[in-house]
Design a protein around this motif. Structure first.
Motif, short mmCIF file in Angstrom:
data_model
loop_
_atom_site.label_atom_id
_atom_site.label_comp_id
_atom_site.label_asym_id
_atom_site.label_seq_id
_atom_site.Cartn_x
_atom_site.Cartn_y
_atom_site.Cartn_z
N VAL A 135 40.86 11.75 22.15
CA VAL A 135 40.73 10.51 21.36
C VAL A 135 40.57 9.32 22.29
O VAL A 135 39.66 8.50 22.13
N ILE A 136 41.46 9.25 23.29
CA ILE A 136 41.42 8.14 24.26
C ILE A 136 40.12 8.19 25.06
O ILE A 136 39.46 7.17 25.26
N GLU A 137 39.75 9.39 25.53
CA GLU A 137 38.54 9.54 26.35
C GLU A 137 37.30 9.10 25.58
O GLU A 137 36.43 8.40 26.12
N THR A 138 37.23 9.49 24.30
CA THR A 138 36.07 9.11 23.48
C THR A 138 36.04 7.60 23.25
O THR A 138 34.98 6.97 23.30
N GLY A 139 37.21 7.02 23.02
CA GLY A 139 37.30 5.58 22.84
C GLY A 139 36.84 4.83 24.09
O GLY A 139 36.12 3.83 24.00
N LEU A 140 37.25 5.32 25.26
CA LEU A 140 36.85 4.71 26.53
C LEU A 140 35.33 4.83 26.75
O LEU A 140 34.68 3.90 27.25
N GLN A 141 34.77 5.99 26.33
CA GLN A 141 33.32 6.17 26.45
C GLN A 141 32.57 5.17 25.59
O GLN A 141 31.55 4.60 26.00
N ALA A 142 33.10 4.94 24.38
CA ALA A 142 32.46 3.99 23.47
C ALA A 142 32.50 2.58 24.06
O ALA A 142 31.51 1.83 24.02
N LEU A 143 33.66 2.20 24.62
CA LEU A 143 33.79 0.88 25.22
C LEU A 143 32.86 0.72 26.41
O LEU A 143 32.26 -0.34 26.62
N GLU A 144 32.73 1.79 27.20
CA GLU A 144 31.85 1.74 28.37
C GLU A 144 30.40 1.55 27.93
O GLU A 144 29.63 0.83 28.59
N CYS A 147 29.53 7.36 15.10
CA CYS A 147 29.76 8.72 15.57
C CYS A 147 30.95 8.78 16.55
O CYS A 147 31.71 9.75 16.55
N TYR A 148 31.10 7.76 17.38
CA TYR A 148 32.28 7.70 18.25
C TYR A 148 33.55 7.66 17.40
O TYR A 148 34.55 8.32 17.70
N SER A 149 33.50 6.86 16.33
CA SER A 149 34.66 6.75 15.43
C SER A 149 34.96 8.08 14.76
O SER A 149 36.12 8.49 14.64
N ILE A 150 33.91 8.78 14.32
CA ILE A 150 34.08 10.09 13.67
C ILE A 150 34.69 11.08 14.65
O ILE A 150 35.61 11.83 14.30
N GLN A 151 34.19 11.08 15.88
CA GLN A 151 34.72 11.98 16.91
C GLN A 151 36.20 11.73 17.16
O GLN A 151 37.00 12.67 17.28
N MET A 152 36.57 10.47 17.21
CA MET A 152 37.97 10.12 17.46
C MET A 152 38.86 10.61 16.32
O MET A 152 39.96 11.12 16.54
N ARG A 153 38.38 10.44 15.07
CA ARG A 153 39.15 10.93 13.91
C ARG A 153 39.29 12.44 13.96
O ARG A 153 40.36 13.00 13.63
N ILE A 180 26.57 14.90 15.57
CA ILE A 180 26.87 13.75 16.43
C ILE A 180 25.99 13.77 17.68
O ILE A 180 25.45 12.74 18.10
N ARG A 181 25.82 14.96 18.27
CA ARG A 181 24.99 15.07 19.46
C ARG A 181 23.55 14.67 19.15
O ARG A 181 22.87 14.02 19.96
N THR A 182 23.07 15.04 17.96
CA THR A 182 21.71 14.67 17.56
C THR A 182 21.57 13.15 17.47
O THR A 182 20.56 12.59 17.88
N VAL A 183 22.60 12.50 16.92
CA VAL A 183 22.58 11.03 16.83
C VAL A 183 22.58 10.42 18.23
O VAL A 183 21.80 9.51 18.53
N TYR A 184 23.45 10.91 19.11
CA TYR A 184 23.51 10.39 20.47
C TYR A 184 22.17 10.53 21.18
O TYR A 184 21.75 9.66 21.94
N ASP A 185 21.50 11.65 20.93
CA ASP A 185 20.23 11.92 21.61
C ASP A 185 19.09 11.04 21.11
O ASP A 185 18.14 10.78 21.86
N ASN A 186 19.18 10.61 19.85
CA ASN A 186 18.02 9.94 19.24
C ASN A 186 18.26 8.50 18.81
O ASN A 186 17.30 7.81 18.43
N ALA A 187 19.52 8.04 18.85
CA ALA A 187 19.80 6.66 18.44
C ALA A 187 19.11 5.67 19.38
O ALA A 187 19.04 5.87 20.59
N LYS A 188 18.63 4.58 18.81
CA LYS A 188 17.88 3.58 19.58
C LYS A 188 18.78 2.63 20.35
O LYS A 188 18.35 2.04 21.35
N CYS A 189 20.00 2.44 19.86
CA CYS A 189 20.89 1.48 20.52
C CYS A 189 22.34 1.92 20.38
O CYS A 189 22.66 2.82 19.60
N VAL A 190 23.19 1.27 21.16
CA VAL A 190 24.62 1.63 21.16
C VAL A 190 25.24 1.43 19.78
O VAL A 190 26.05 2.25 19.32
N GLN A 191 24.87 0.34 19.11
CA GLN A 191 25.43 0.04 17.79
C GLN A 191 25.24 1.20 16.81
O GLN A 191 26.09 1.46 15.97
#
Length: 332
Positions: A295-304, A278-284, A262-273
């Protein structure tokens, strides 16, 4: 052992005498034989006495596994194998499933013995050849999807034979297809093996440890503008492989490796979409560990990340302002 003695008719170590209607043997000759306690060694000697054509067919079959079908074998051998398989059945080497084209080695040791007759230095090349032939012919017949696991297993077994970048990329794509197919069948561990192999092929890492592809802390620093070559040249394939690995790690509870992916994706993904899965996977994953605050914190990060910032502990005034703002946006 007894069968190996009786099969050697010329030496008359053990034979049936029709004149006396009884079995006879030469105990002195038998005692002078170099006898091994290893069943496989005995079977190898039996295999070595077979016709060359039959031996070659059985070697290829042994590469396919304990069970195989005649159509696949014929596709690889590029000739009719019916008579050869009939010979193998008559010798007790394989068993045919009634009313089908499926064959099974009569014992795991028989498959092992036949496979051991392939010189070690030639095994990878043979697997690679089998995989390439199947991939080419099944693609032409538009049946590759049905046998993707057979193709990928063979090509992965012959992975040392791949030297061209185009071949590595093609096999990485095939491993992604096979991994997704296994995931859909809930075969998580085989799926993860395919996905991990795909990542290693993409990154050129033959160590088998995909976590070595995770960026270092220095490389993750915003001021350090570095991106791995494979994320530039093959972005979508890199993204899909790493997200798939994270999904599978989450499914089997491999939290540490999941976090790395997940960290690798966050570091290299081109856009939020491209990060949302990965945010969904982390929450699960956090929910599976009963860590509901995360779970809540990760969801809030995704929304932000998507431009919707929620305060972690909103008061009544903040809620009222947000509600009025929402109503205004809906009205306008």
């Amino acid at each position: 052992f007894l069968k190996s003695l009786s099969d050697d008719a010329s030496s008359q170590l053990l034979y049936f005498c029709f004149q006396d209607m009884r079995w006879k043997w030469d105990l002195n000759k038998i005692e002078q034989m170099e006898v091994t306690d290893n069943v496989v060694d005995l079977l190898v000697k039996t295999v070595q006495k077979l016709d060359e054509e039959l031996k070659e067919a059985l070697k290829v079959a042994s590469c396919l596994g304990n069970q195989f079908d005649s159509d696949t074998l014929q596709m690889i051998m590029e000739e009719d194998v019916t008579s050869l398989l009939d010979q193998a059945v008559s010798k007790g080497m394989i068993i045919r499933t009634p009313q089908s084209k499926t064959y099974t080695f009569s014992h795991d040791r028989i498959q092992q013995a036949i496979y051991s007759t392939i010189p070690t230095i030639k095994r990878d090349a043979l697997h690679h050849t089998i995989g390439k032939k199947l991939n080419h012919k099944l693609l032409k017949k538009r049946k590759r999807k049905d046998m993707i696991f057979v193709v990928v297993n063979q090509m992965n077994s012959g992975i040392t034979q791949i030297t061209q970048e185009e071949e590595r990329l093609e096999l990485a794509k095939l491993n992604l297809l096979a991994g997704r197919g296994a995931l859909n069948s809930s075969a998580f561990h085989p799926a993860l093996r395919c996905i991990t192999t795909g990542i290693n092929l993409l990154t050129g890492d033959d160590s088998g440890d995909s976590s070595s592809n995770v960026l270092t802390t220095a490389q993750r620093d915003p001021s350090f503008h570095w991106c791995p070559k494979w994320w530039i040249d093959d972005y979508m394939l890199s993204l899909e492989l790493h997200v798939s690995a994270a999904v599978l790690d989450c499914a089997i509870g491999n939290w540490a490796h999941m976090t790395d992916m997940i960290r690798t994706v966050y570091d290299n993904a081109k856009c939020v979409q491209d990060k949302l899965d990965c945010y969904s996977i982390q929450m699960r994953a956090f929910r599976a560990q009963n860590n509901y605050e995360e779970v809540i914190e990760t969801g809030l990060q995704a929304l932000e990340q998507m431009g919707e910032r929620f305060p972690p502990d909103p008061d009544r005034f903040t809620i009222t302002i947000s509600l009025l703002r929402t109503k205004f946006l809906l009205w306008s």
